[in-house]
Enzyme design. Structure first.
Site, PDB file in Angstrom:
ATOM      1  N   ASN A 264       0.847  -1.185   0.000  1.00  0.00           N
ATOM      2  CA  ASN A 264       0.000   0.000   0.000  1.00  0.00           C
ATOM      3  C   ASN A 264       0.885   1.239   0.000  1.00  0.00           C
ATOM      4  O   ASN A 264       2.028   1.192   0.466  1.00  0.00           O
ATOM      5  CB  ASN A 264      -0.899   0.023   1.241  1.00  0.00           C
ATOM      6  CG  ASN A 264      -2.013  -0.994   1.163  1.00  0.00           C
ATOM      7  OD1 ASN A 264      -2.292  -1.539   0.108  1.00  0.00           O
ATOM      8  ND2 ASN A 264      -2.651  -1.246   2.291  1.00  0.00           N
TER       9      ASN A 264
ATOM     10  N   PRO B  97      -3.485 -11.906   7.507  1.00  0.00           N
ATOM     11  CA  PRO B  97      -4.137 -11.867   8.822  1.00  0.00           C
ATOM     12  C   PRO B  97      -4.665 -10.466   9.113  1.00  0.00           C
ATOM     13  O   PRO B  97      -4.052  -9.462   8.730  1.00  0.00           O
ATOM     14  CB  PRO B  97      -3.018 -12.257   9.786  1.00  0.00           C
ATOM     15  CG  PRO B  97      -1.750 -11.984   9.052  1.00  0.00           C
ATOM     16  CD  PRO B  97      -2.055 -12.242   7.610  1.00  0.00           C
TER      17      PRO B  97
ATOM     18  N   LYS C   5      13.420 -15.030  -9.224  1.00  0.00           N
ATOM     19  CA  LYS C   5      12.768 -13.971  -9.986  1.00  0.00           C
ATOM     20  C   LYS C   5      11.932 -14.567 -11.119  1.00  0.00           C
ATOM     21  O   LYS C   5      12.404 -15.403 -11.885  1.00  0.00           O
ATOM     22  CB  LYS C   5      13.816 -13.009 -10.551  1.00  0.00           C
ATOM     23  CG  LYS C   5      13.208 -11.871 -11.357  1.00  0.00           C
ATOM     24  CD  LYS C   5      14.277 -10.961 -11.927  1.00  0.00           C
ATOM     25  CE  LYS C   5      13.643  -9.874 -12.794  1.00  0.00           C
ATOM     26  NZ  LYS C   5      14.647  -8.981 -13.400  1.00  0.00           N
TER      27      LYS C   5
ATOM     28  N   LEU D 193      -5.922  -5.909  13.319  1.00  0.00           N
ATOM     29  CA  LEU D 193      -6.842  -5.109  14.135  1.00  0.00           C
ATOM     30  C   LEU D 193      -7.956  -5.957  14.716  1.00  0.00           C
ATOM     31  O   LEU D 193      -8.254  -5.890  15.921  1.00  0.00           O
ATOM     32  CB  LEU D 193      -7.420  -3.974  13.280  1.00  0.00           C
ATOM     33  CG  LEU D 193      -8.488  -3.098  13.934  1.00  0.00           C
ATOM     34  CD1 LEU D 193      -7.955  -2.422  15.181  1.00  0.00           C
ATOM     35  CD2 LEU D 193      -9.012  -2.063  12.928  1.00  0.00           C
TER      36      LEU D 193
END
Length: 398
Positions: free
Chosen positions: A208, A303, A286, A306
């Protein structure tokens, strides 16, 4: 912060004992006086002479030293210190302390004191995970012993997992936090930050977009209020905060392992941008581009850190669990749904859609979602957001 403070440092017997030398140096530099005590096993890894030279004081090793015992030296050693630090705290030392055994100088000092005790565990991952060690950990925590670490990483034995001695700088930070004044003094808070990198092959990964700036600012603000912070970070692009126990990870699974190893805590703030998925069939070499078409990547769900922490039983669940929700639309509505779905106490939501400049920027505009409703905060510097959130956490934690 440590000027005129006396630290009684008990060095246990393990390969990590060599790190006690650096810890002594850091403590002395910070202004503390250090009285070293070594178990017999510790002397197999570092010499009393080297320990004494760095501490500037005798290294005590024998309970039955007649010169010292003429004035009940073991009682005096345990009473004149401002803090007793056990580093490394081996599985054996923890077991003896938990059951009240006093067969040598180190364990006698731990039993004959009302001085606060802090332990930095170090042992093989299987020893740390063993039910007996976890029972001893719970007993010691119930007796008021505070803990720093262990870290997650490679072991001298070749295994990987929780059990590494926290770095000397992190132990120093925990000691400084112990003596700090502020509304969060004595509170242990876990903060996750940065992205996670999920390997596709040895040179590519899924991630992200996250600089780690907001999580870093939150950790720094909590430290400023006196908290002892364990900072679990992925590969962030900003430097980590100072005064924290730093745990560096790469993947979501490693981040979860590090968070679970850091528990218990009074609060946990999950500011990391954890990748939702990982590549189940990641290549060990690779993956080469061929004329045959695109590689077939199989995805698996990572997983949910939170939700996992939010659903722990009362003995292990932090009293205040704070999640983050980065959305590009319907921010408040989706954040409310996330809070209910994850089972956390608060959600800090923000709009990271194109044009906001929040992802990777220096400012943030958040909405705090609690059981009482939604509270919009004005756009401000990420450091200011962190300070406001830390103050609210201090009020909530009493």
């Amino acid at each position: 912060m440590l000027h005129d403070k006396r630290i009684l440092l008990i060095i246990g017997g393990g390969i990590a004992a060599y790190k006690s030398l650096e810890l002594i140096r850091l403590l002395r530099t910070a202004g503390a006086a250090v009285t070293p005590v070594m178990t017999r096993a510790a002397s197999e890894f570092v010499t009393p002479l080297s320990v004494a030279a760095l501490a500037g004081e005798k290294a005590y090793t024998d309970l039955f030293d007649l010169t010292d015992e003429a004035e009940m030296g073991h009682i005096q050693l345990s009473r004149v210190a401002d803090l007793i630090v056990v580093a490394p705290a081996t599985a054996d030392l923890m077991a003896k302390a938990a059951t009240g055994l006093a067969g040598d100088l180190a364990t006698t000092l731990l039993l004959a004191t009302d001085t606060p005790v802090m332990m930095a565990p170090a042992m093989n991952v299987r020893m740390w995970d063993h039910p007996a060690t976890q029972r001893n950990l719970a007993v010691l925590q119930g007796d008021g012993v505070s803990f720093v670490g262990p870290d997650v990483g490679d072991m001298a034995c070749g295994e990987h997992g929780p059990g590494r001695l926290a770095e000397p700088a992190a132990i120093l930070a925990a000691i400084q936090s112990h003596f700090a004044s502020g509304p969060l003094s004595g509170k242990h808070i876990i903060v996750t930050s940065g992205p996670t990198h999920e390997p596709i092959d040895p040179v590519r990964y899924i991630a992200n977009r996250s600089s780690g700036a907001q999580g870093t600012a939150i950790a720094q603000a909590l430290v400023a209020l006196g908290a002892q912070v364990t900072f679990v970070t992925g590969p962030a692009s900003v430097p980590p905060p100072t005064g924290v126990t730093l745990v560096k990870v790469e993947t979501a699974q490693q981040m979860k392992d590090a968070v679970m190893a850091a528990l218990p805590a009074q609060s946990a703030v999950f500011a990391a941008a954890v990748a939702d998925w990982r590549v189940a069939n990641a290549g060990t070499q690779k993956i080469k581009k061929t004329a045959g078409g695109l590689p077939a990547l199989e995805f698996a769900e990572n997983p949910d850190i939170l939700a996992t922490v939010s659903s722990l039983d009362a003995a292990m669940r932090p009293a205040l669990v704070v999640g983050f929700a980065a959305e590009t639309q319907d921010v408040t509505e989706l954040a409310r749904e996330k809070r209910a779905r994850k089972g956390c106490d608060w959600i800090v939501a923000n709009d990271v859609s194109d044009g906001t400049g929040i992802m990777g920027g220096t400012e943030n505009a958040v909405t705090l979602i609690t059981a009482k409703g939604a509270e919009d905060w004005p756009r401000m510097a990420k450091a200011a957001v962190a300070q406001r959130l830390a103050q609210r956490m201090a009020e909530a934690l009493g």
